[in-house]
Scaffold this motif. Structure first.
Motif, mmCIF file in Angstrom:
data_model
loop_
_atom_site.group_PDB
_atom_site.id
_atom_site.type_symbol
_atom_site.label_atom_id
_atom_site.label_comp_id
_atom_site.label_asym_id
_atom_site.label_seq_id
_atom_site.Cartn_x
_atom_site.Cartn_y
_atom_site.Cartn_z
ATOM 1 N N ASP A 54 0.811 -1.213 0.000
ATOM 2 C CA ASP A 54 0.000 0.000 0.000
ATOM 3 C C ASP A 54 0.848 1.269 0.000
ATOM 4 O O ASP A 54 0.534 2.243 -0.699
ATOM 5 C CB ASP A 54 -1.001 0.005 1.150
ATOM 6 C CG ASP A 54 -0.370 -0.295 2.493
ATOM 7 O OD1 ASP A 54 0.816 -0.680 2.529
ATOM 8 O OD2 ASP A 54 -1.060 -0.155 3.514
ATOM 9 N N ASP A 55 1.959 1.296 0.740
ATOM 10 C CA ASP A 55 2.793 2.500 0.769
ATOM 11 C C ASP A 55 3.401 2.787 -0.604
ATOM 12 O O ASP A 55 3.428 3.940 -1.060
ATOM 13 C CB ASP A 55 3.901 2.357 1.816
ATOM 14 C CG ASP A 55 3.363 2.409 3.246
ATOM 15 O OD1 ASP A 55 2.352 3.095 3.471
ATOM 16 O OD2 ASP A 55 3.949 1.756 4.124
ATOM 17 N N ALA A 56 3.893 1.746 -1.267
ATOM 18 C CA ALA A 56 4.470 1.928 -2.599
ATOM 19 C C ALA A 56 3.396 2.356 -3.596
ATOM 20 O O ALA A 56 3.646 3.187 -4.485
ATOM 21 C CB ALA A 56 5.140 0.636 -3.063
ATOM 22 N N PHE A 57 2.188 1.824 -3.449
ATOM 23 C CA PHE A 57 1.088 2.192 -4.339
ATOM 24 C C PHE A 57 0.704 3.652 -4.154
ATOM 25 O O PHE A 57 0.445 4.370 -5.129
ATOM 26 C CB PHE A 57 -0.107 1.284 -4.082
ATOM 27 C CG PHE A 57 -1.304 1.561 -4.957
ATOM 28 C CD1 PHE A 57 -1.163 1.719 -6.327
ATOM 29 C CD2 PHE A 57 -2.577 1.658 -4.413
ATOM 30 C CE1 PHE A 57 -2.261 1.968 -7.135
ATOM 31 C CE2 PHE A 57 -3.678 1.899 -5.205
ATOM 32 C CZ PHE A 57 -3.519 2.058 -6.569
ATOM 33 N N ILE A 58 0.681 4.110 -2.903
ATOM 34 C CA ILE A 58 0.379 5.511 -2.637
ATOM 35 C C ILE A 58 1.404 6.412 -3.317
ATOM 36 O O ILE A 58 1.061 7.448 -3.916
ATOM 37 C CB ILE A 58 0.338 5.784 -1.120
ATOM 38 C CG1 ILE A 58 -0.859 5.079 -0.474
ATOM 39 C CG2 ILE A 58 0.301 7.284 -0.829
ATOM 40 C CD1 ILE A 58 -2.209 5.536 -0.983
ATOM 41 N N GLU A 59 2.672 6.041 -3.248
ATOM 42 C CA GLU A 59 3.712 6.832 -3.909
ATOM 43 C C GLU A 59 3.509 6.850 -5.421
ATOM 44 O O GLU A 59 3.710 7.878 -6.079
ATOM 45 C CB GLU A 59 5.086 6.274 -3.548
ATOM 46 C CG GLU A 59 5.455 6.520 -2.082
ATOM 47 C CD GLU A 59 6.693 5.756 -1.640
ATOM 48 O OE1 GLU A 59 7.210 4.940 -2.440
ATOM 49 O OE2 GLU A 59 7.137 5.967 -0.496
ATOM 50 N N HIS A 60 3.094 5.719 -5.983
ATOM 51 C CA HIS A 60 2.802 5.672 -7.419
ATOM 52 C C HIS A 60 1.647 6.610 -7.768
ATOM 53 O O HIS A 60 1.695 7.330 -8.777
ATOM 54 C CB HIS A 60 2.467 4.238 -7.835
ATOM 55 C CG HIS A 60 2.049 4.112 -9.269
ATOM 56 N ND1 HIS A 60 2.947 4.117 -10.319
ATOM 57 C CD2 HIS A 60 0.817 3.997 -9.838
ATOM 58 C CE1 HIS A 60 2.304 4.002 -11.460
ATOM 59 N NE2 HIS A 60 1.005 3.933 -11.192
ATOM 60 N N LEU A 61 0.600 6.600 -6.950
ATOM 61 C CA LEU A 61 -0.527 7.495 -7.194
ATOM 62 C C LEU A 61 -0.096 8.955 -7.117
ATOM 63 O O LEU A 61 -0.506 9.783 -7.937
ATOM 64 C CB LEU A 61 -1.641 7.226 -6.177
ATOM 65 C CG LEU A 61 -2.368 5.890 -6.299
ATOM 66 C CD1 LEU A 61 -3.379 5.735 -5.164
ATOM 67 C CD2 LEU A 61 -3.066 5.753 -7.648
ATOM 68 N N LEU A 62 0.724 9.267 -6.128
ATOM 69 C CA LEU A 62 1.195 10.642 -5.983
ATOM 70 C C LEU A 62 2.017 11.066 -7.201
ATOM 71 O O LEU A 62 1.918 12.205 -7.668
ATOM 72 C CB LEU A 62 2.033 10.777 -4.708
ATOM 73 C CG LEU A 62 2.355 12.200 -4.252
ATOM 74 C CD1 LEU A 62 1.082 12.963 -3.912
ATOM 75 C CD2 LEU A 62 3.291 12.179 -3.046
ATOM 76 N N ASP A 63 2.801 10.147 -7.733
ATOM 77 C CA ASP A 63 3.602 10.439 -8.919
ATOM 78 C C ASP A 63 2.737 10.586 -10.168
ATOM 79 O O ASP A 63 3.225 11.098 -11.192
ATOM 80 C CB ASP A 63 4.625 9.327 -9.158
ATOM 81 C CG ASP A 63 5.704 9.274 -8.084
ATOM 82 O OD1 ASP A 63 5.859 10.276 -7.359
ATOM 83 O OD2 ASP A 63 6.377 8.229 -7.963
ATOM 84 N N SER A 64 1.482 10.144 -10.098
ATOM 85 C CA SER A 64 0.599 10.153 -11.268
ATOM 86 C C SER A 64 -0.324 11.362 -11.318
ATOM 87 O O SER A 64 -1.082 11.512 -12.290
ATOM 88 C CB SER A 64 -0.255 8.879 -11.287
ATOM 89 O OG SER A 64 0.547 7.712 -11.287
ATOM 90 N N ILE A 65 -0.269 12.236 -10.310
ATOM 91 C CA ILE A 65 -1.293 13.280 -10.237
ATOM 92 C C ILE A 65 -1.164 14.320 -11.346
ATOM 93 O O ILE A 65 -2.166 14.896 -11.763
ATOM 94 C CB ILE A 65 -1.329 13.963 -8.850
ATOM 95 C CG1 ILE A 65 -0.013 14.696 -8.550
ATOM 96 C CG2 ILE A 65 -1.657 12.954 -7.758
ATOM 97 C CD1 ILE A 65 -0.065 15.511 -7.268
ATOM 98 N N ILE A 66 0.052 14.580 -11.829
ATOM 99 C CA ILE A 66 0.187 15.553 -12.915
ATOM 100 C C ILE A 66 -0.493 15.032 -14.173
ATOM 101 O O ILE A 66 -1.282 15.733 -14.816
ATOM 102 C CB ILE A 66 1.660 15.882 -13.195
ATOM 103 C CG1 ILE A 66 2.299 16.598 -12.008
ATOM 104 C CG2 ILE A 66 1.792 16.749 -14.451
ATOM 105 C CD1 ILE A 66 3.769 16.903 -12.194
#
Length: 324
Positions: A54-66
């Motif tokens: 879940d932590d790694a997935f959250i980081e992926h989502l954050l990297d995808s916001i742009i």
């Protein structure tokens, strides 16, 4: 400009996010022997040995916001400014985009977590790009005039060509405590949208006036827009509208893990989860069909992705805190 060139132009808007596969897995379900239509697919948060990622997935989502929140034409301009700098590596234009994207999301309120559904919409975007193979054609979050208010209407608009047909996917994301609750909410939302022609026409206006198609050459853009012209174009007759649900829900199987065993590969934990989770497919599919029938929605014009996570509230919290 022929249709094939425009098809390629639409495909160029899609990120094809293969990195998502590191965090979100797809359960392969055999086709029914009687040819029955599967309305749903099972996705799940993957494991790092015995621990959900879940932590790694959250980081992926954050990297995808742009990519999710900022229209492609604006992203192209920022990349051009970066490349035109003296060193060709000025990252300030990109940093500004990330800051702008963050500000578009609702502020996470731990006392009102139910209001923070935008993480579900971001997940829907990532899954649609990867598993539908469809490009986002409207960055709806960028239309906000008040970051403290959610975007109304459909949660996402994606599209792709297949066999010369324009397929438009209307995305509905649901964060739910159970698969059944999410299926029910999806069916109700879809029924409301299908019966509201004014809302449908409003979404078409967003596509024609504020879409990622602006990043394409004008001749490609004109061909693609003709599929959304309800009155003056015959291209609209070669368009399918499909509703897709992205039901992110809390799956109790995550609490039924097996002991760590150094004599076996780390993958045994994910394989154990998949074995149990696959058995849920018929239940989820039948629950979806029941709620669709209860709301008079045709199951042949939609599909759903059930996305299992250990904790929906935990996902909200971690993403909300990561945005700050």
């Amino acid at each position: 400009m022929d249709t094939e060139d425009s098809e390629n132009g639409l495909e160029s808007l899609r990120e094809n996010d293969e990195e998502l596969d590191r965090y979100i897995g797809l359960v392969q379900i055999p086709d029914c022997s009687n040819g029955a239509h599967h309305r749903s697919k099972l996705l799940f948060l993957r494991f790092e040995e015995d621990v959900p990622r879940d932590d790694a997935f959250i980081e992926h989502l954050l990297d995808s916001i742009i990519a999710y929140a900022i229209p492609k034409k604006k992203r192209q301009a920022a990349l051009a400014r970066s490349n035109e700098s003296r060193t060709h590596t000025d990252t300030r234009p990109l940093a500004r985009l990330h800051r702008e994207a963050r500000r578009l999301f609702l502020e996470y309120d731990p006392d009102n977590t139910g209001r923070f559904g935008e993480v579900g919409e971001l997940i829907a975007y990532c899954v649609a790009e990867r598993h539908l193979g469809a490009a986002q054609i409207a960055a709806k979050l960028s239309l906000k005039t008040n970051s403290n208010m959610p975007v109304h209407g459909i949660d996402g608009i994606h599209a792709k060509f297949e066999d010369g047909i324009m397929n438009v996917f209307w995305l509905e994301s649901k964060l739910a405590q159970s698969a059944n609750d999410g299926a029910k909410e999806f069916a109700i939302s879809t029924a409301a949208f299908v019966s509201n022609r004014a809302q449908y026409l409003r979404e078409l206006t967003i596509i024609t006036d504020f879409s990622n198609l602006d990043a394409l050459p004008q001749d490609q853009k004109n061909v693609l827009l003709s599929y959304f012209d309800m009155y003056d174009s015959e291209s609209v007759l070669q368009k399918r509208d499909r509703h897709v649900g992205f039901i992110c829900y809390e799956e109790k199987i995550y609490s039924k893990g097996i002991p760590v065993d150094d004599s076996k590969p780390p993958s045994i934990h994910e394989e154990h989860f998949i074995e149990l989770y696959a058995k849920q497919h018929q239940h989820h599919d039948e629950a979806l069909l029941k709620h669709l029938n209860n709301n008079n929605v045709s199951p042949m014009k939609l599909q759903a992705f059930f996305i299992a996570v250990p904790s929906v509230d935990g996902l909200r919290q971690k993403f909300g805190e990561a945005l700050k």
